[in-house]
Design a protein around this motif. Structure first.
Motif, short mmCIF file in Angstrom:
data_model
loop_
_atom_site.label_atom_id
_atom_site.label_comp_id
_atom_site.label_asym_id
_atom_site.label_seq_id
_atom_site.Cartn_x
_atom_site.Cartn_y
_atom_site.Cartn_z
N GLY A 247 0.81 -1.21 0.00
CA GLY A 247 0.00 0.00 0.00
C GLY A 247 0.85 1.26 0.00
N TRP A 248 1.88 1.30 0.85
CA TRP A 248 2.77 2.46 0.85
C TRP A 248 3.44 2.65 -0.51
CZ3 TRP A 248 2.34 6.29 3.84
CH2 TRP A 248 2.06 6.17 5.20
N ALA A 249 3.86 1.54 -1.13
CA ALA A 249 4.53 1.64 -2.42
C ALA A 249 3.59 2.17 -3.50
CB ALA A 249 5.07 0.26 -2.83
N LEU A 250 2.34 1.69 -3.50
CA LEU A 250 1.38 2.13 -4.52
C LEU A 250 0.97 3.58 -4.30
CD1 LEU A 250 -0.88 -1.04 -4.85
CD2 LEU A 250 0.89 -0.24 -6.42
N VAL A 251 0.69 3.94 -3.05
CA VAL A 251 0.27 5.32 -2.77
C VAL A 251 1.38 6.30 -3.12
CG1 VAL A 251 -0.32 6.93 -0.92
CG2 VAL A 251 -1.45 4.70 -1.03
#
Length: 305
Positions: free
Chosen positions: A282-286
């Protein structure tokens, strides 16, 4: 008798709409206009070889003036780890209750340095390369991405020293080491996204580059680089109940703990936050997608003013 010469009446300047229609009819476009997002992605992909070559060239030139040359790629994080070991591990006693503390510390320092260096380099990606930005036409996102790739190459170069340290302290090679690959992919995506955000901010306000080292140093201290967040969670320190989950969900801490889990057999899954892989993804995508779009929206402003 004087002869009156007829002069043609002055012609009115063409309206802006007429000029726009004339330009469109002949296939002309506004210089430096921002392309659509799909076109921008295709242009960036077409320059992937430039991005890789630029990153490699910057890495090679980084220590070209030093007598030890590329050895400093390994020495810098190792010296930082030695300083942190003395101050935090010995003087402050953070090594107590942490198995394999030196592998624990060195892994944290190496992985944190990757994020720190990527963001610092990204902050100056546009403001520090104005000559290149103004002279050549290319997707400006190539610059912060290439700087992140440079830091990834440096980390991979340093991982050889990390493996030696792990083996010297009795950490055995295991299949879990393969988990380091997806962890690094996710961390690189996160770093690149944050770097693009900072590149846009740094292009508009170069003074941000002076502030970032203080922000990143504070971020490092709360990311469990030198101490165990899991140990804090199990202790009784009088902290509010929300502090530990927030610290564990901190993206820098997530990627550091994932790498420790992959490489150090004494670092168990119980020390990871719940749903750690979805959190890391999630952190990577956001950061990756959001940072890319945020940077792209100001594409036509870079290098002007």
């Amino acid at each position: 008798m004087s002869q009156v010469l007829d002069t043609p009446p002055p012609t009115a300047a063409p309206a802006d709409g007429d000029l726009a229609a004339l330009a469109a009819r002949h296939g002309l476009a506004v210089s430096g206009a921002r392309p659509s997002l799909p076109v921008y992605v295709r242009e960036l992909w077409a320059r992937r070889h430039f991005i890789a070559a630029f990153a490699t060239a910057k890495l090679t030139a980084q220590y070209s003036q030093a007598k030890l040359g590329q050895v400093w790629q390994v020495m810098n994080p190792l010296l930082n780890a030695a300083v942190y070991f003395f101050i935090f591990g010995v003087l402050l006693g953070t090594k107590k209750g942490v198995p394999d503390y030196i592998p624990f510390l060195v892994t944290g320092v190496f992985i944190w340095t990757f994020t720190q260096s990527s963001i610092l380099a990204g902050t100056r990606a546009i403001s520090g390369n104005l000559g290149l930005v103004r002279a050549l036409h290319f997707p400006r996102a190539a610059l912060p991405i290439s700087f992140c790739l440079q830091q990834l190459q440096q980390l991979l170069f340093s991982m050889g020293a990390l493996v030696v340290i792990l083996l010297c302290f009795g950490v055995a090679v295991s299949a879990s080491w393969l988990l380091a690959i997806p962890a690094l992919v996710l961390q690189f995506t996160f770093n690149a996204g944050v770097s693009m955000v900072m590149a846009r901010m740094g292009a508009k306000t170069p003074d941000i580059a002076q502030l970032m080292p203080f922000i990143l140093r504070t971020w490092m201290y709360v990311s469990g680089v030198m101490w165990s967040i899991d140990k804090l969670a199990k202790g009784h320190h009088g902290w509010p109940h929300w502090v530990v989950p927030v610290l564990q969900a901190n993206p820098a801490a997530v990627y550091i703990d994932l790498m420790r889990y992959a490489l150090i057999d004494s670092f168990h899954s119980s020390q990871l936050p719940h749903h750690v892989w979805p959190i890391a993804t999630g952190w990577a995508l956001v950061a990756g997608i959001g940072g890319f779009i945020y940077f792209w929206k100001a594409e036509e402003t870079y290098g002007r003013g």
